[in-house]
Design an enzyme around this catalytic site. Structure first.
Site, PDB file in Angstrom:
ATOM      1  N   GLU A 199       3.386   3.814   0.973  1.00 33.59           N
ATOM      2  CA  GLU A 199       3.954   2.467   0.775  1.00 33.59           C
ATOM      3  C   GLU A 199       3.404   1.515   1.827  1.00 33.59           C
ATOM      4  O   GLU A 199       2.745   1.952   2.780  1.00 33.59           O
ATOM      5  CB  GLU A 199       5.489   2.527   0.806  1.00 33.59           C
ATOM      6  CG  GLU A 199       6.061   3.128  -0.478  1.00 33.59           C
ATOM      7  CD  GLU A 199       7.577   3.181  -0.534  1.00 33.59           C
ATOM      8  OE1 GLU A 199       8.237   2.767   0.439  1.00 33.59           O
ATOM      9  OE2 GLU A 199       8.102   3.652  -1.549  1.00 33.59           O
ATOM     10  N   HIS A 228      12.186  -8.509  -0.987  1.00 30.65           N
ATOM     11  CA  HIS A 228      11.209  -7.570  -1.564  1.00 30.65           C
ATOM     12  C   HIS A 228      10.246  -8.387  -2.410  1.00 30.65           C
ATOM     13  O   HIS A 228      10.661  -9.232  -3.203  1.00 30.65           O
ATOM     14  CB  HIS A 228      11.923  -6.513  -2.411  1.00 30.65           C
ATOM     15  CG  HIS A 228      11.056  -5.322  -2.697  1.00 30.65           C
ATOM     16  ND1 HIS A 228       9.947  -5.388  -3.511  1.00 30.65           N
ATOM     17  CD2 HIS A 228      11.115  -4.041  -2.258  1.00 30.65           C
ATOM     18  CE1 HIS A 228       9.375  -4.193  -3.566  1.00 30.65           C
ATOM     19  NE2 HIS A 228      10.063  -3.355  -2.809  1.00 30.65           N
ATOM     20  N   ARG A 277       5.965  -6.219   4.010  1.00 33.46           N
ATOM     21  CA  ARG A 277       6.691  -6.938   2.958  1.00 33.46           C
ATOM     22  C   ARG A 277       6.809  -8.438   3.170  1.00 33.46           C
ATOM     23  O   ARG A 277       6.737  -9.205   2.220  1.00 33.46           O
ATOM     24  CB  ARG A 277       8.128  -6.396   2.897  1.00 33.46           C
ATOM     25  CG  ARG A 277       8.195  -5.263   1.983  1.00 33.46           C
ATOM     26  CD  ARG A 277       9.582  -4.789   1.787  1.00 33.46           C
ATOM     27  NE  ARG A 277       9.399  -3.496   1.158  1.00 33.46           N
ATOM     28  CZ  ARG A 277      10.320  -2.599   1.003  1.00 33.46           C
ATOM     29  NH1 ARG A 277      11.545  -2.849   1.421  1.00 33.46           N
ATOM     30  NH2 ARG A 277      10.069  -1.469   0.426  1.00 33.46           N
ATOM     31  N   HIS A 312      16.639  -8.398  -0.606  1.00 32.50           N
ATOM     32  CA  HIS A 312      16.621  -6.941  -0.764  1.00 32.50           C
ATOM     33  C   HIS A 312      17.374  -6.192   0.321  1.00 32.50           C
ATOM     34  O   HIS A 312      18.156  -5.300   0.036  1.00 32.50           O
ATOM     35  CB  HIS A 312      15.158  -6.499  -0.783  1.00 32.50           C
ATOM     36  CG  HIS A 312      14.948  -5.045  -1.032  1.00 32.50           C
ATOM     37  ND1 HIS A 312      15.321  -4.433  -2.202  1.00 32.50           N
ATOM     38  CD2 HIS A 312      14.367  -4.061  -0.260  1.00 32.50           C
ATOM     39  CE1 HIS A 312      14.997  -3.143  -2.159  1.00 32.50           C
ATOM     40  NE2 HIS A 312      14.426  -2.895  -0.989  1.00 32.50           N
ATOM     41  N   ARG A 360      11.883  -4.616   8.125  1.00 35.58           N
ATOM     42  CA  ARG A 360      11.939  -3.158   7.930  1.00 35.58           C
ATOM     43  C   ARG A 360      10.701  -2.637   7.204  1.00 35.58           C
ATOM     44  O   ARG A 360      10.240  -3.229   6.224  1.00 35.58           O
ATOM     45  CB  ARG A 360      13.187  -2.780   7.135  1.00 35.58           C
ATOM     46  CG  ARG A 360      13.245  -1.313   6.763  1.00 35.58           C
ATOM     47  CD  ARG A 360      14.537  -0.968   6.084  1.00 35.58           C
ATOM     48  NE  ARG A 360      14.676  -1.585   4.788  1.00 35.58           N
ATOM     49  CZ  ARG A 360      14.284  -1.037   3.634  1.00 35.58           C
ATOM     50  NH1 ARG A 360      13.688   0.149   3.629  1.00 35.58           N
ATOM     51  NH2 ARG A 360      14.474  -1.673   2.505  1.00 35.58           N
TER      52      ARG A 360
END
Ligand code: FAD
Ligand code: SIN
Length: 527
Positions: A113, A229, A275, A336, A371
């Protein structure tokens, strides 16, 4: 007659609450309070998986480096070290408890990811990781002596002489009010995506835990950092369903309306950039194209690979008339994950004696300003274990107020703040409702912010706070909690005159060394 005294009262039945309960049951009686059904939580919807340094060539050190980089200077190094070192053992415990992680040739399959330097994401049922975790843990709880009260909304943490000793509860089915007493009260109430018009989070994510803690006098921290997100499904009339970052990990590409892959224009990691970078890039592309979505394209992979790896996403898109094995899906950013929360140390202790916090509701600064993907489920596991250890007296420095600046010797500094009284707005404030609050937050406290709009929002929120009636049922308690949390977020975002991680101010577009610190809000409570 209902039992009212427990050793542990745990508020929330997501991964953080259930995991804490299963670990605590060996040490005393346990009550779980949850405001909906047991499975009504963010956890159920988790897709990508859990990050843990388990693969060949991977290590806690590499995982720590990636986490710190994504956190943009605000991660607490001790918390990240704990997360990445203890993570693999906690994941092993989930496997022991029966969570069926996907395997390949007999080994745990590890996905990739954004901003992870190694493949390290364990997943279950392809993209149904959260569902497998939640149902496995809920089944174990059902087979145990743990008491679970569904439709039980925690409305207040009871405090006496500086110590949390109980919880006021509204039974939302009968309207009855109850009081429970506990030796340790643990907030595992999850996030607050419902503050925004577009969110991947379910209805229960209203930030109650932060409001409960703050109202009880505990410190809250880093609330200006809310993660958007990049890739939620974006089609008129459809929910903002998540299209997992793991899709880009498997090779999916973001394209503009002309079909051009654009992420390489914004970051060397292109589609696997952090992100916040991807969300801002998409917002920029959407603005250039007059507001429509961008496109997430995985159609170049074999159809059976896509169907096997992303069965939930594939089915959801098919239900909305779109075959992702043949065509790209329309996506846009959505709220998110809450990086900030109830200030907790690496043992889950809050600044209020007897009150602990873990999971998304807590803020140990392990995620800093942004995060890293799939670090949240890991965080819930690691710090739930530590909460239970600290209730048993295993945590060092008992008696140190963990909320006080200087309690942690390393890492960024802390700045204390309280809610500023603002000049009230007059005529132009919209009428308060869940929807008007969500609109206000989306427009003014979203991916891009500026001082003028934040100030206006702070004034409107203060007006709403002053004029709203006393809460009496589930919707009104949730709304009161959301308004309070929104206000804390806006005040924090106003104070932070820089851009860092998920907090982007167009009037202060650069990070500033002066702001390498956490904003900690408390309210003065005479007890
Ligand atoms: P939750 O699972 O949200 O549980 C909170 C609980 O508290 C709920 O049961 C709620 O009803 C209860 N509650 C709240 N307020 C009250 C109250 N006042 N009284 C009583 N009960 C209350 N993270 C990853 O690491 N990997 C992923 O792949 C991933 N995918 C995600 C996909 C989606 C769509 C979403 C929304 C999130 C995802 N995340 C992922 C984030 C992660 O799922 C959450 O951060 C994590 O599940 C939070 O767990 P939790 O136990 O802290 O909170
Ligand atoms: C996702 O699957 O993209 C969500 C992962 C996360 O939020 O950590």
């Amino acid at each position: 007659m209902e039992k009212t005294d427990y050793d542990y009262i745990i508020i929330g039945s997501g991964i953080a609450g259930l995991n804490t309960a299963l670990l605590a049951q060996d040490h005393g009686s346990v009550l779980i309070l949850t405001k909906g059904r047991i499975e009504d939580c963010n956890t159920l919807y988790a897709q990508g998986g859990i990050a843990a340094a388990l693969g060949p060539g991977d290590s806690a050190v590499l995982h720590m480096q990636d986490t710190m980089t994504a956190g943009a200077g605000l991660c607490d190094p001790e918390a990240v070290s704990v997360l990445t070192r203890e993570g693999p053992q906690r994941v092993a415990n989930l496997i022991k408890w029966g969570v069926p992680f996907d395997t390949i040739h007999g080994q745990i399959a590890l996905g990739r990811e954004g901003a992870h330097s190694m493949p390290r994401i364990l997943h279950a049922g392809g993209d149904a990781t959260g569902q497998h975790i939640e149902t496995t843990l809920a089944q174990r709880v059902a087979q145990s002596e743990i008491t679970v009260l569904e439709f039980s909304l925690a409305t207040q943490i009871l405090v006496e002489e500086g110590r949390a000793y109980g919880v006021d509860v509204l039974d939302t089915a009968s309207g009855q009010r109850l009081e429970f007493r506990g030796r340790s009260i643990i907030l595992a109430t999850g996030g607050a995506g419902q503050l925004y018009r577009y969110t991947t989070n379910p209805q229960v994510a209203t930030g109650d835990g932060v409001a409960l803690a703050f109202n009880a006098g505990a410190a809250v921290m880093d609330l200006e950092f809310y993660q958007f997100h990049p890739t939620a499904f974006s089609m008129e009339g459809a929910p903002s369903f998540l299209l997992s970052e793991a899709m880009r990990g498997e090779g999916a590409v973001l394209r503009d309306v002309q079909g051009r892959a654009f992420m390489a224009d914004y970051h060397p990691l292109a589609d696997l950039a952090p992100r916040d970078v991807v969300s801002r890039a998409i917002a920029n592309e959407m603005e250039k194209a007059g507001g429509g979505p961008v496109w997430l394209d995985i159609s170049h992979l074999p159809a059976d690979t896509v169907q096997a790896r992303f069965p939930t996403i594939y089915s959801f898109c098919m239900e909305h008339g779109l075959d992702i094995t043949k065509e790209p899906a329309p996506v846009a950013p959505a709220a998110h994950y809450m990086m900030g929360g109830i200030k907790a140390d690496v043992w889950g202790r809050t600044s209020l004696d007897g009150l602990y916090a873990c999971g998304e509701a807590a803020c140990s600064a392990v995620h800093g300003a942004n995060r890293l993907a799939s670090n949240s489920l890991l965080d819930t596991l690691v710090f739930a274990q530590r909460v239970v250890s600290s209730t048993l007296g295993d945590a060092p420095n008992a008696g140190v107020d963990p909320a006080m600046p200087g309690a942690e010797p390393q890492g960024p500094a802390y700045a204390a703040a309280t809610l500023t009284q603002r000049q009230l707005v007059c005529a132009s404030a919209p009428t308060l409702s869940r929807e008007s609050l969500q609109d206000l937050m989306w427009r003014n406290v979203g991916i891009t912010r500026n001082g003028q709009r934040l100030l206006l929002s702070a004034r409107i929120l203060q007006l709403w706070q002053r004029t709203m009636p006393k809460p009496e049922d589930l919707p009104s308690y949730e709304l009161a909690n959301m308004v309070l949390l929104a206000r804390l977020m806006v005040e924090a975002a106003l104070l932070r005159q820089e851009s860092r991680g998920s907090h982007f101010r167009e009037d202060f577009p650069q990070p500033s060394e002066q702001w390498e610190k956490h904003l900690v809000f408390t309210q003065d409570i005479a007890r």
